[in-house]
Write a protein that holds these residues in place. Structure first.
Motif, PDB file in Angstrom:
ATOM      1  N   TRP A  59       0.890   0.862  -7.070  1.00  0.00           N
ATOM      2  CA  TRP A  59       1.862  -0.123  -7.543  1.00  0.00           C
ATOM      3  C   TRP A  59       1.228  -1.182  -8.444  1.00  0.00           C
ATOM      4  CZ3 TRP A  59       6.949   0.344  -7.494  1.00  0.00           C
ATOM      5  CH2 TRP A  59       7.528   1.252  -6.598  1.00  0.00           C
ATOM      6  N   GLY A  60      -0.074  -1.127  -8.622  1.00  0.00           N
ATOM      7  CA  GLY A  60      -0.743  -2.090  -9.482  1.00  0.00           C
ATOM      8  C   GLY A  60      -1.668  -3.001  -8.694  1.00  0.00           C
ATOM      9  N   GLU A  61      -1.967  -4.174  -9.262  1.00  0.00           N
ATOM     10  CA  GLU A  61      -2.924  -5.076  -8.628  1.00  0.00           C
ATOM     11  C   GLU A  61      -2.732  -6.518  -9.099  1.00  0.00           C
ATOM     12  OE1 GLU A  61      -6.762  -4.465 -11.550  1.00  0.00           O
ATOM     13  OE2 GLU A  61      -6.353  -2.890 -10.056  1.00  0.00           O
ATOM     14  N   MET A  62      -3.232  -7.451  -8.284  1.00  0.00           N
ATOM     15  CA  MET A  62      -3.275  -8.874  -8.623  1.00  0.00           C
ATOM     16  C   MET A  62      -4.717  -9.347  -8.598  1.00  0.00           C
ATOM     17  SD  MET A  62      -0.189 -10.829  -6.557  1.00  0.00           S
ATOM     18  CE  MET A  62      -0.832 -10.366  -4.938  1.00  0.00           C
ATOM     19  N   HIS A  63      -5.130 -10.062  -9.639  1.00  0.00           N
ATOM     20  CA  HIS A  63      -6.497 -10.573  -9.708  1.00  0.00           C
ATOM     21  C   HIS A  63      -6.466 -12.089  -9.843  1.00  0.00           C
ATOM     22  CE1 HIS A  63     -10.819 -10.578 -10.651  1.00  0.00           C
ATOM     23  NE2 HIS A  63     -10.507 -11.540 -11.517  1.00  0.00           N
ATOM     24  N   PHE A  64      -7.217 -12.770  -8.971  1.00  0.00           N
ATOM     25  CA  PHE A  64      -7.354 -14.225  -9.010  1.00  0.00           C
ATOM     26  C   PHE A  64      -8.816 -14.584  -9.227  1.00  0.00           C
ATOM     27  CE2 PHE A  64      -3.773 -13.275  -6.239  1.00  0.00           C
ATOM     28  CZ  PHE A  64      -2.801 -14.173  -6.643  1.00  0.00           C
ATOM     29  N   ASP A  65      -9.079 -15.598 -10.062  1.00  0.00           N
ATOM     30  CA  ASP A  65     -10.436 -16.126 -10.170  1.00  0.00           C
ATOM     31  C   ASP A  65     -10.392 -17.579 -10.616  1.00  0.00           C
ATOM     32  OD1 ASP A  65     -11.031 -16.542 -13.125  1.00  0.00           O
ATOM     33  OD2 ASP A  65     -10.483 -14.430 -13.202  1.00  0.00           O
ATOM     34  N   LEU A  66     -11.542 -18.258 -10.438  1.00  0.00           N
ATOM     35  CA  LEU A  66     -11.688 -19.663 -10.819  1.00  0.00           C
ATOM     36  C   LEU A  66     -12.739 -19.796 -11.914  1.00  0.00           C
ATOM     37  CD1 LEU A  66     -11.626 -21.287  -7.246  1.00  0.00           C
ATOM     38  CD2 LEU A  66      -9.727 -21.061  -8.878  1.00  0.00           C
ATOM     39  N   ASN A  67     -12.721 -18.891 -12.859  1.00  0.00           N
ATOM     40  CA  ASN A  67     -13.668 -18.890 -13.971  1.00  0.00           C
ATOM     41  C   ASN A  67     -13.158 -19.827 -15.068  1.00  0.00           C
ATOM     42  OD1 ASN A  67     -15.720 -18.332 -15.757  1.00  0.00           O
ATOM     43  ND2 ASN A  67     -14.956 -16.305 -16.301  1.00  0.00           N
ATOM     44  N   GLU A  68     -13.475 -21.107 -14.954  1.00  0.00           N
ATOM     45  CA  GLU A  68     -13.094 -22.156 -15.898  1.00  0.00           C
ATOM     46  C   GLU A  68     -11.598 -22.437 -15.956  1.00  0.00           C
ATOM     47  OE1 GLU A  68     -15.238 -24.062 -16.971  1.00  0.00           O
ATOM     48  OE2 GLU A  68     -17.051 -22.880 -16.637  1.00  0.00           O
ATOM     49  N   ALA A  69     -10.832 -21.864 -15.022  1.00  0.00           N
ATOM     50  CA  ALA A  69      -9.394 -22.147 -14.933  1.00  0.00           C
ATOM     51  C   ALA A  69      -8.857 -21.451 -13.675  1.00  0.00           C
ATOM     52  CB  ALA A  69      -8.643 -21.653 -16.173  1.00  0.00           C
ATOM     53  N   TYR A  70      -7.611 -21.787 -13.313  1.00  0.00           N
ATOM     54  CA  TYR A  70      -6.935 -21.097 -12.215  1.00  0.00           C
ATOM     55  C   TYR A  70      -6.319 -19.814 -12.799  1.00  0.00           C
ATOM     56  CZ  TYR A  70      -7.193 -25.705  -9.936  1.00  0.00           C
ATOM     57  OH  TYR A  70      -7.610 -26.899  -9.393  1.00  0.00           O
ATOM     58  N   ASN A  71      -7.132 -18.790 -12.924  1.00  0.00           N
ATOM     59  CA  ASN A  71      -6.705 -17.582 -13.631  1.00  0.00           C
ATOM     60  C   ASN A  71      -6.057 -16.563 -12.695  1.00  0.00           C
ATOM     61  OD1 ASN A  71      -7.946 -18.389 -16.192  1.00  0.00           O
ATOM     62  ND2 ASN A  71      -9.898 -18.009 -15.150  1.00  0.00           N
ATOM     63  N   VAL A  72      -5.002 -15.920 -13.198  1.00  0.00           N
ATOM     64  CA  VAL A  72      -4.378 -14.824 -12.462  1.00  0.00           C
ATOM     65  C   VAL A  72      -3.901 -13.787 -13.464  1.00  0.00           C
ATOM     66  CG1 VAL A  72      -2.079 -15.907 -12.452  1.00  0.00           C
ATOM     67  CG2 VAL A  72      -2.647 -14.180 -10.735  1.00  0.00           C
ATOM     68  N   SER A  73      -4.038 -12.533 -13.088  1.00  0.00           N
ATOM     69  CA  SER A  73      -3.483 -11.436 -13.881  1.00  0.00           C
ATOM     70  C   SER A  73      -2.852 -10.435 -12.926  1.00  0.00           C
ATOM     71  CB  SER A  73      -4.559 -10.757 -14.731  1.00  0.00           C
ATOM     72  OG  SER A  73      -5.575 -10.203 -13.911  1.00  0.00           O
ATOM     73  N   VAL A  74      -1.732  -9.870 -13.368  1.00  0.00           N
ATOM     74  CA  VAL A  74      -1.003  -8.909 -12.532  1.00  0.00           C
ATOM     75  C   VAL A  74      -0.725  -7.657 -13.349  1.00  0.00           C
ATOM     76  CG1 VAL A  74       1.111  -8.429 -11.258  1.00  0.00           C
ATOM     77  CG2 VAL A  74       0.050 -10.697 -11.101  1.00  0.00           C
ATOM     78  N   LYS A  75      -1.128  -6.530 -12.793  1.00  0.00           N
ATOM     79  CA  LYS A  75      -0.791  -5.222 -13.354  1.00  0.00           C
ATOM     80  C   LYS A  75       0.297  -4.639 -12.464  1.00  0.00           C
ATOM     81  CE  LYS A  75      -4.171  -2.513 -14.517  1.00  0.00           C
ATOM     82  NZ  LYS A  75      -5.319  -1.550 -14.362  1.00  0.00           N
ATOM     83  N   GLN A  76       1.509  -4.492 -13.022  1.00  0.00           N
ATOM     84  CA  GLN A  76       2.659  -4.059 -12.228  1.00  0.00           C
ATOM     85  C   GLN A  76       3.131  -2.682 -12.666  1.00  0.00           C
ATOM     86  OE1 GLN A  76       4.606  -5.798  -9.580  1.00  0.00           O
ATOM     87  NE2 GLN A  76       5.132  -3.624  -9.463  1.00  0.00           N
ATOM     88  N   THR A  77       3.250  -1.773 -11.692  1.00  0.00           N
ATOM     89  CA  THR A  77       3.775  -0.438 -11.967  1.00  0.00           C
ATOM     90  C   THR A  77       5.291  -0.454 -11.890  1.00  0.00           C
ATOM     91  OG1 THR A  77       1.786   0.540 -10.990  1.00  0.00           O
ATOM     92  CG2 THR A  77       3.698   1.983 -11.255  1.00  0.00           C
ATOM     93  N   ALA A  78       5.942   0.275 -12.773  1.00  0.00           N
ATOM     94  CA  ALA A  78       7.403   0.346 -12.803  1.00  0.00           C
ATOM     95  C   ALA A  78       7.950   0.946 -11.510  1.00  0.00           C
ATOM     96  CB  ALA A  78       7.862   1.177 -13.997  1.00  0.00           C
ATOM     97  N   ILE A  79       9.202   0.593 -11.197  1.00  0.00           N
ATOM     98  CA  ILE A  79       9.840   1.123  -9.991  1.00  0.00           C
ATOM     99  C   ILE A  79       9.937   2.640 -10.059  1.00  0.00           C
ATOM    100  CG2 ILE A  79      11.980   1.148  -8.652  1.00  0.00           C
ATOM    101  CD1 ILE A  79      12.416  -1.763  -9.538  1.00  0.00           C
ATOM    102  N   VAL A  80      10.260   3.137 -11.238  1.00  0.00           N
ATOM    103  CA  VAL A  80      10.337   4.590 -11.445  1.00  0.00           C
ATOM    104  C   VAL A  80       9.234   4.994 -12.419  1.00  0.00           C
ATOM    105  CG1 VAL A  80      11.748   6.503 -12.259  1.00  0.00           C
ATOM    106  CG2 VAL A  80      12.822   4.589 -11.040  1.00  0.00           C
ATOM    107  N   GLY A  81       8.429   5.961 -12.029  1.00  0.00           N
ATOM    108  CA  GLY A  81       7.369   6.435 -12.909  1.00  0.00           C
ATOM    109  C   GLY A  81       6.052   5.724 -12.669  1.00  0.00           C
ATOM    110  N   THR A  82       5.143   5.865 -13.631  1.00  0.00           N
ATOM    111  CA  THR A  82       3.793   5.322 -13.477  1.00  0.00           C
ATOM    112  C   THR A  82       3.413   4.329 -14.570  1.00  0.00           C
ATOM    113  OG1 THR A  82       2.880   7.205 -14.703  1.00  0.00           O
ATOM    114  CG2 THR A  82       2.985   7.398 -12.288  1.00  0.00           C
ATOM    115  N   SER A  83       4.339   3.999 -15.469  1.00  0.00           N
ATOM    116  CA  SER A  83       4.014   3.045 -16.536  1.00  0.00           C
ATOM    117  C   SER A  83       3.737   1.670 -15.937  1.00  0.00           C
ATOM    118  CB  SER A  83       5.163   2.958 -17.542  1.00  0.00           C
ATOM    119  OG  SER A  83       6.339   2.459 -16.925  1.00  0.00           O
ATOM    120  N   GLN A  84       2.832   0.933 -16.582  1.00  0.00           N
ATOM    121  CA  GLN A  84       2.408  -0.362 -16.058  1.00  0.00           C
ATOM    122  C   GLN A  84       2.478  -1.434 -17.144  1.00  0.00           C
ATOM    123  OE1 GLN A  84      -1.525   0.722 -14.487  1.00  0.00           O
ATOM    124  NE2 GLN A  84      -0.690   0.565 -12.412  1.00  0.00           N
TER     125      GLN A  84
END
Length: 281
Positions: A180-205
């Motif tokens: 279903w994807g992933e969430m990444h958090f870090d404190l590298n010079e900012a409150y950084n977050v990135s989210v890779k989200q998989t579609a409800i149907v299929g595998t596109s992200q």
């Protein structure tokens, strides 16, 4: 005759009291006597702390502090306020003075934080649990038991605190078993977050990056910059807010986040939909 006159006068008086036509007395609002130059307020930086002070007794202060990207990191209205800014860079402080005559807006002020100091915010171990500091940490759905439902006051000890976390092996209908994807958090010079989200149907992200706010005292996590919480299953349309979420549980190896089901497509009442995550292997 006198009695009729008294009744008429009384009726006229009541009519004036309960008149439907508003009468605006603009002269009752005093003029703004301050100017930007005569306001007495200070914004002082000491290492990673910004201290804001209002010295005008008849003024209600309001400060807004934003980062270089324009994201607000806090607003304050006490006569003496402070905020910790852990990351180096330039920030904008905007001060508004609310007087008896109205609001007086001032020109924004730029401040500089010379160095990054994560120790100023990471005294609570939950920061390391979520982000692993500057190095970062990635979370994925725990497909052994990925989700459940709970009352709006869960995990409280009373009130609407029911919960149901179905065993996934016997209830695989809750969501498809896939990446279903992933969430990444870090404190590298900012409150950084990135989210890779998989579609409800299929595998596109889709991939989105932004910043986050971790409000530990209120068990709240806020995603900024168009980023939304990672989810699995066909639940997106049942929830109006995927950016301000409830932190239900966090340890080194477990993360539980709840969103409010407030627009159920099947007519069910409000509750939390709780998603369970584990660190990415």
């Amino acid at each position: 005759m006198k009695r009729k006159l008294y009744i008429l006068v009384a009726a006229m008086a009541l009519g004036s009291v309960f008149s439907c036509e508003p009468i605006e007395d603009r002269d009752s609002l005093p003029a703004i006597t301050y100017t930007e130059a005569t306001l007495n307020h200070t914004e002082v930086v000491s290492e990673n702390t910004l201290v804001m002070t209002n010295n005008d007794k008849d003024v209600t202060p309001y400060w807004s502090v934003t980062d270089a990207a324009g994201t607000e990191i806090g607003h304050f209205n006490a006569n003496s306020s402070s905020v910790t800014i852990p990351f180096k860079g330039t920030y904008t402080v905007t001060y508004t003075a609310y007087t008896r005559g109205g609001a007086l807006y001032t020109q924004p002020k730029t401040i500089t934080i010379a160095k990054t100091d994560l120790s100023s915010i990471t005294t609570d171990p939950k920061w390391a649990m979520l982000t692993n500091g500057a190095a970062g940490k990635t979370w994925v759905l725990n497909m052994a038991n990925p989700m459940g439902w709970a009352g709006l006051e869960y995990p409280g000890t009373s009130g609407d605190n029911w919960n149901w976390f179905p065993d996934y092996a016997s209830n695989s209908w809750v969501m498809e078993n896939k990446d279903w994807g992933e969430m990444h958090f870090d404190l590298n010079e900012a409150y950084n977050v990135s989210v890779k989200q998989t579609a409800i149907v299929g595998t596109s992200q889709t991939n989105k990056s932004g910043t986050f706010v971790f409000d530990i005292p209120n068990n709240k996590l806020v995603f900024n910059g168009g980023v939304e919480m990672l989810y699995g299953g066909d639940y997106y349309a049942d929830v109006s807010n995927w950016t301000s979420v409830h932190v239900i549980k966090i340890t080194e190896t477990e993360l539980e986040l709840g969103v409010v089901r407030d627009q159920s497509r099947t007519g069910e009442g409000k509750c939390q939909i709780v998603f369970r995550y584990k660190p990415k292997p």
